[in-house]
Every structure is written in C-alpha cells, then in structure tokens.
Design an enzyme around this catalytic site. Sequence first.
Site, short mmCIF file in Angstrom:
data_model
loop_
_atom_site.label_atom_id
_atom_site.label_comp_id
_atom_site.label_asym_id
_atom_site.label_seq_id
_atom_site.Cartn_x
_atom_site.Cartn_y
_atom_site.Cartn_z
N TYR A 109 0.86 -1.18 0.00
CA TYR A 109 0.00 0.00 0.00
C TYR A 109 0.90 1.23 0.00
O TYR A 109 1.91 1.29 0.72
CB TYR A 109 -0.90 0.02 1.24
N GLU A 197 -3.55 7.55 -3.78
CA GLU A 197 -3.37 6.23 -3.20
C GLU A 197 -3.14 5.17 -4.27
O GLU A 197 -3.80 5.20 -5.30
CB GLU A 197 -4.69 5.91 -2.47
#
Length: 390
Positions: A109, A197
């Site tokens: 991530y 993101e």
Amino acid sequence: MHIHEYQAKTLFNQFDIQTPKGVLISTVEQSSEACSELGGSVWVVKAQVHAGGRGKGGGVILCRSMAEVESASEKLLGLQLVTPQTDAKGLPVSQLLIEAGQNIERELYLGLLIDRQTQKITVLASVEGGMDIEKVASETPDKIIKFGVDPLGSLSVQDCTLVAEKLGLNADLTQQFNTTLLGLYEIFTQKDVSLIEINPLIVTTENQLLALDGKIDFDDNALYRHEDIAKLRDISQEDKKEQLASEHQLNYISLNGTIGCMVNGAGLAMATMDLIEHFGGSPANFLDVGGGTTANRVAKAFELIQTEANVKGILVNIFGGIVRCDLIAQGILQAIETVGLTLPIVVRLEGTNAPEGLNLLDKSEFNIHVESDLTKAAIKIVTLTKETSE
Ligand code: GDP
Ligand code: MN
C-alpha cells in the site's frame, strides 16, 4: 473531486509511475479487440466507478480467455455496482478498464495525504496492501509506516529510500519505488490533491513494481487552476441533488429527517439543525445558501428540499447581514410561486429590515409562519411537521 482509476493511471504514467497495460472500453463489442491489443492470455476486467471495494463487490473480474472477458464485460456494463463503499443503489458502470493480468508476488500500500495533526503531507505505506487495508489500519496500526514531509522542503530521494527500506524492498525495487513515490508527490503538490493512493502497489514475479489500482481526490477549491483535471469530472458518478446544488453554489447534503432547512451560513445551519433536534425534530438536509442569496438560488434551494422523500415542512432561517431581509422575503415569495411549494414553511428572519421582510411574508396568501425568534421558529416547525405526520 474524485476521478476514475483509468484517469488516475493516465496521470501516473505522465509522472513515470508504472501501471499494467490497459484499454478502456464502453461496449461489449470492444472487449476482444482490447484483449488482442493487450496480448497475453490473462486479463482483468475492472468496472470504472467512483468507489473502492470493487474487488469485494464483484467489479474486478479475472479472466483466462477472450470469451470470459466478453461475458464479464456483458455482466458489468450497464450495471449499478454496489460495493462496501457505495450506498445500496450503487454506482452506474459505463466504462471498463481491461488490463493485462499480472503475476502478483506481493501487494503493498502506498499513499499520500495531509495529516492535519502534524500539518504535513504524509506518506503512508504498508507491506500489507490489498483489499483489507482498512482492517490493517484499524487493527494493527503499527503495520502502517508514516513519514511526514518537511513543509518547507520537499520529498527527497533519501526520504523515499528510508520508506523503501522499512518496506523491505531490495535495491532494484527501491529504485522503482523511489520513482513511484516521487511521482506521487509531484502529482500531489502540482495538482492540489487531497488524497492519492495506490492499493495495491504490486511486486510482480518479474520483479517489477506496478500500480495495480489508483485513487486520486482533488481539492475542489483549487480546481479553477487545473483545467486539465476539471475536465476529468464524471457527473454520472455524483449524487444528483448535490450536483444540482453545486451548479448553483449551494452547499447541500441529504439527510434522513423530515424538516427541510434553508439557512445562510454553515455555522448557522448547524445551529439550526441542533435546535430542530433539541425540540424533537430531525433535519431532512443540511443547506447553506451562502451570503449573497438571490431569489433564483432560493428557488433552487426549495426545489432541492422538495425532492427529499421524507420532508414534511421547511424551516427558513436567514440572518440579513449583507443581504436585506425584505429582499429575501420577496425572493422567498417568488420562489414559492415558481416551485409550486405546498409544504408548511416557517421563516425566521433577523437583521437588516427584518420587520419589513416578516410583514411581507405574513401578508402573503401562502402557508407561511413568520418568526423573529429562532427558538420559537424551531418549536413551530417541529410541531407543524408532527401534526402533518399524524
Ligand atoms: P478495489 O477493490 O476497488 O480497490 O480494486 P483493485 O483495483 O484494487 O482490485 C482488487 C484486487 O483485485 C486487487 O487487490 C488484486 O488482488 C486483484 N487484481 C487486480 N488486478 C489483478 C491482476 O492483474 N492479477 C491478479 N492476479 N489479481 C488482480
Ligand atoms: Mn484497490
């Protein structure tokens, strides 16, 4: 403002962030051509909607033949996709991103946001990326790496390397990671982003670092200086009421109650909603009509409130500081006529020319109750809406 995954990936590529090869389609017929163009024998069909959780909602389908890609496309196009991040109605799917399937070794991530506590643009990273990142963040927050960027400096290669080290990446991957993170930082700062993101950021079995997904939220207040970004807006993904509201510079949020609210000023709107709750009612919406209220905007506001399914009455609470209350009153009367409003209305006016304004409304033929005291106005609308529901 949100954008689609495919748009985020286009932007990624412009900033040297690597993504799988992909083709955007909007009809089933285009699916086999997309597969041929991409080559290989595994493809992923991805619904383009302004929400995450598509993997869990059936919006990301792994296919091992062109026929499978075709049937996945048929299934998804035209669908209202419901995911853990949408409401029960879901979001319309009119475009699909067909991508070359990847051999995933690890899912990381990587994201950037503004941490209001430290007042810094902050890098968030984790070795436990993928579809359960929210769970990782809430249950094992120590697995999230945080790095605050010095607001007076910028993100350096050394900073990136530090994060890469904590993620346990080897030298080759670290180089790819640095390019990726620097690219994200550039997009973030150049385009007035509020959140960016990549989840998952994957390491393939071929030792390549790829952005498998992309999410970017932009600061609406800065869109005027990014024409290229503003053009990416897809209004089919936005709430119809909030869309109409923003076209008329109204700040509007739908709620579940029965009392429509029309107020000037966000703080006054909150206070008004609190009072309604205090006297046993519940607001149907939050609405700030802003400072320079015009009759046209008041009309639009009434129109919006009237579309709320549960609304039984409206409380108008205007403080005439810059605007004159008698002009507001004229606007309200005009708007009631234009919209054909039949719901009971309580109007509280205070400020410049308030008595003249209230007098105008009082004399009118419409179902308007006037008040100069806010508490009394709140009690009145709660009583009126209780009566109509009985
Ligand atoms: P989201 O659920 O809306 O965040 O959609 P993502 O784009 O993140 O996709 C969800 C999941 O699908 C990812 O976490 C991957 O595990 C999986 N996925 C997506 N693309 C591929 C691919 O090319 N190959 C494989 N094996 N899995 C993929
Ligand atoms: Mn994702």
